[in-house]
Design a protein around this motif. Structure first.
Motif, PDB file in Angstrom:
ATOM      1  N   ILE A  38       5.418   6.865   8.001  1.00 46.39           N
ATOM      2  CA  ILE A  38       5.797   8.254   8.252  1.00 46.39           C
ATOM      3  C   ILE A  38       7.282   8.446   7.988  1.00 46.39           C
ATOM      4  N   MET A  39       7.621   9.632   7.527  1.00 45.17           N
ATOM      5  CA  MET A  39       9.003   9.934   7.165  1.00 45.17           C
ATOM      6  C   MET A  39       9.941   9.882   8.367  1.00 45.17           C
ATOM      7  N   GLY A  40       9.443  10.227   9.547  1.00 42.86           N
ATOM      8  CA  GLY A  40      10.289  10.255  10.726  1.00 42.86           C
ATOM      9  C   GLY A  40      10.302   8.952  11.504  1.00 42.86           C
ATOM     10  N   GLY A  41       9.779   7.879  10.921  1.00 45.60           N
ATOM     11  CA  GLY A  41       9.697   6.596  11.611  1.00 45.60           C
ATOM     12  C   GLY A  41      10.887   5.704  11.300  1.00 45.60           C
ATOM     13  N   ASN A  42      10.729   4.423  11.556  1.00 41.07           N
ATOM     14  CA  ASN A  42      11.764   3.421  11.342  1.00 41.07           C
ATOM     15  C   ASN A  42      11.904   3.167   9.837  1.00 41.07           C
ATOM     16  N   LEU A  43      13.001   3.619   9.249  1.00 39.41           N
ATOM     17  CA  LEU A  43      13.184   3.521   7.803  1.00 39.41           C
ATOM     18  C   LEU A  43      13.416   2.085   7.341  1.00 39.41           C
ATOM     19  N   ARG A  44      14.011   1.254   8.189  1.00 38.83           N
ATOM     20  CA  ARG A  44      14.206  -0.152   7.845  1.00 38.83           C
ATOM     21  C   ARG A  44      12.851  -0.822   7.658  1.00 38.83           C
ATOM     22  N   LEU A  45      11.932  -0.579   8.602  1.00 38.58           N
ATOM     23  CA  LEU A  45      10.601  -1.165   8.524  1.00 38.58           C
ATOM     24  C   LEU A  45       9.810  -0.560   7.361  1.00 38.58           C
ATOM     25  N   LEU A  46       9.994   0.731   7.098  1.00 40.64           N
ATOM     26  CA  LEU A  46       9.336   1.359   5.952  1.00 40.64           C
ATOM     27  C   LEU A  46       9.701   0.613   4.670  1.00 40.64           C
ATOM     28  N   GLY A  47      10.990   0.309   4.496  1.00 36.76           N
ATOM     29  CA  GLY A  47      11.441  -0.433   3.317  1.00 36.76           C
ATOM     30  C   GLY A  47      10.839  -1.819   3.246  1.00 36.76           C
ATOM     31  N   LYS A  48      10.728  -2.459   4.393  1.00 31.80           N
ATOM     32  CA  LYS A  48      10.146  -3.801   4.445  1.00 31.80           C
ATOM     33  C   LYS A  48       8.664  -3.762   4.078  1.00 31.80           C
ATOM     34  N   ILE A  49       7.958  -2.771   4.576  1.00 31.14           N
ATOM     35  CA  ILE A  49       6.531  -2.604   4.270  1.00 31.14           C
ATOM     36  C   ILE A  49       6.338  -2.339   2.780  1.00 31.14           C
ATOM     37  N   ALA A  50       7.098  -1.389   2.245  1.00 31.94           N
ATOM     38  CA  ALA A  50       6.982  -1.051   0.822  1.00 31.94           C
ATOM     39  C   ALA A  50       7.331  -2.255  -0.050  1.00 31.94           C
ATOM     40  N   GLY A  51       8.355  -3.002   0.339  1.00 30.66           N
ATOM     41  CA  GLY A  51       8.743  -4.196  -0.417  1.00 30.66           C
ATOM     42  C   GLY A  51       7.655  -5.256  -0.413  1.00 30.66           C
ATOM     43  N   ALA A  52       7.037  -5.465   0.754  1.00 31.28           N
ATOM     44  CA  ALA A  52       5.964  -6.461   0.850  1.00 31.28           C
ATOM     45  C   ALA A  52       4.772  -6.060  -0.006  1.00 31.28           C
ATOM     46  N   LEU A  53       4.412  -4.789   0.038  1.00 33.43           N
ATOM     47  CA  LEU A  53       3.283  -4.321  -0.771  1.00 33.43           C
ATOM     48  C   LEU A  53       3.617  -4.393  -2.262  1.00 33.43           C
ATOM     49  N   ARG A  54       4.852  -4.086  -2.632  1.00 34.66           N
ATOM     50  CA  ARG A  54       5.264  -4.171  -4.035  1.00 34.66           C
ATOM     51  C   ARG A  54       5.187  -5.619  -4.529  1.00 34.66           C
ATOM     52  N   GLU A  55       5.688  -6.557  -3.720  1.00 35.83           N
ATOM     53  CA  GLU A  55       5.651  -7.972  -4.098  1.00 35.83           C
ATOM     54  C   GLU A  55       4.219  -8.467  -4.290  1.00 35.83           C
ATOM     55  N   ARG A  56       3.291  -7.919  -3.517  1.00 36.28           N
ATOM     56  CA  ARG A  56       1.886  -8.314  -3.609  1.00 36.28           C
ATOM     57  C   ARG A  56       1.145  -7.561  -4.721  1.00 36.28           C
ATOM     58  N   GLY A  57       1.829  -6.605  -5.369  1.00 39.70           N
ATOM     59  CA  GLY A  57       1.178  -5.792  -6.387  1.00 39.70           C
ATOM     60  C   GLY A  57       0.149  -4.849  -5.793  1.00 39.70           C
ATOM     61  N   GLU A  58       0.404  -4.398  -4.553  1.00 40.41           N
ATOM     62  CA  GLU A  58      -0.565  -3.578  -3.829  1.00 40.41           C
ATOM     63  C   GLU A  58       0.024  -2.254  -3.348  1.00 40.41           C
ATOM     64  N   LEU A  59       0.887  -1.656  -4.141  1.00 41.84           N
ATOM     65  CA  LEU A  59       1.458  -0.366  -3.734  1.00 41.84           C
ATOM     66  C   LEU A  59       0.391   0.710  -3.584  1.00 41.84           C
ATOM     67  N   ASP A  60      -0.781   0.498  -4.189  1.00 42.48           N
ATOM     68  CA  ASP A  60      -1.865   1.472  -4.028  1.00 42.48           C
ATOM     69  C   ASP A  60      -2.374   1.526  -2.590  1.00 42.48           C
ATOM     70  N   ARG A  61      -2.018   0.564  -1.762  1.00 44.29           N
ATOM     71  CA  ARG A  61      -2.394   0.571  -0.338  1.00 44.29           C
ATOM     72  C   ARG A  61      -1.446   1.426   0.501  1.00 44.29           C
ATOM     73  N   LEU A  62      -0.309   1.812  -0.045  1.00 46.79           N
ATOM     74  CA  LEU A  62       0.713   2.552   0.702  1.00 46.79           C
ATOM     75  C   LEU A  62       0.418   4.041   0.678  1.00 46.79           C
ATOM     76  N   THR A  63       0.369   4.640   1.854  1.00 44.36           N
ATOM     77  CA  THR A  63       0.242   6.091   1.956  1.00 44.36           C
ATOM     78  C   THR A  63       1.412   6.605   2.783  1.00 44.36           C
ATOM     79  N   ILE A  64       1.840   7.821   2.475  1.00 42.62           N
ATOM     80  CA  ILE A  64       2.993   8.405   3.157  1.00 42.62           C
ATOM     81  C   ILE A  64       2.537   9.636   3.915  1.00 42.62           C
ATOM     82  N   GLY A  65       2.802   9.648   5.205  1.00 46.92           N
ATOM     83  CA  GLY A  65       2.435  10.777   6.045  1.00 46.92           C
ATOM     84  C   GLY A  65       3.662  11.465   6.599  1.00 46.92           C
ATOM     85  N   THR A  66       3.436  12.585   7.246  1.00 47.80           N
ATOM     86  CA  THR A  66       4.550  13.342   7.811  1.00 47.80           C
ATOM     87  C   THR A  66       4.589  13.282   9.336  1.00 47.80           C
ATOM     88  N   ASP A  67       3.473  12.949   9.959  1.00 46.52           N
ATOM     89  CA  ASP A  67       3.349  12.971  11.412  1.00 46.52           C
ATOM     90  C   ASP A  67       3.531  14.395  11.938  1.00 46.52           C
TER      91      ASP A  67
END
Length: 80
Positions: A38-67
């Motif tokens: 979510i956009m209003g969440g912890n941005l440091r962790l958001l970056g870590k999550i996106a980075g992990a999914l990118r490294e795994r070649g699984e960015l298609d698993r990432l969804t972005i919400g607004t809460d």
């Protein structure tokens, strides 16, 4: 959460009860769940999550919400 094998891990980087970084990375590594950040969440962790999914070649698993509506108000057009 891993035993339940959810289809979606919502609010992975925020919300009232946040998993630790280690637990969040375990969900990414040990399940096929879509990961919602979510956009209003912890941005440091958001970056870590996106980075992990990118490294795994699984960015298609990432969804972005607004809460929305939430503590940050309403976000018209959200992630667009």
């Amino acid at each position: 959460m891993i035993e339940v094998a959810p289809d979606l891990y919502a609010h992975a980087n925020g919300g009232p009860i946040l998993l630790s970084d280690t637990e969040t990375m375990s969900v990414i590594e040990e399940t096929n769940a879509f990961i919602e950040v979510i956009m209003g969440g912890n941005l440091r962790l958001l970056g870590k999550i996106a980075g992990a999914l990118r490294e795994r070649g699984e960015l298609d698993r990432l969804t972005i919400g607004t809460d929305s509506p939430g503590g940050n108000g309403i976000v018209p057009r959200g992630p667009l």
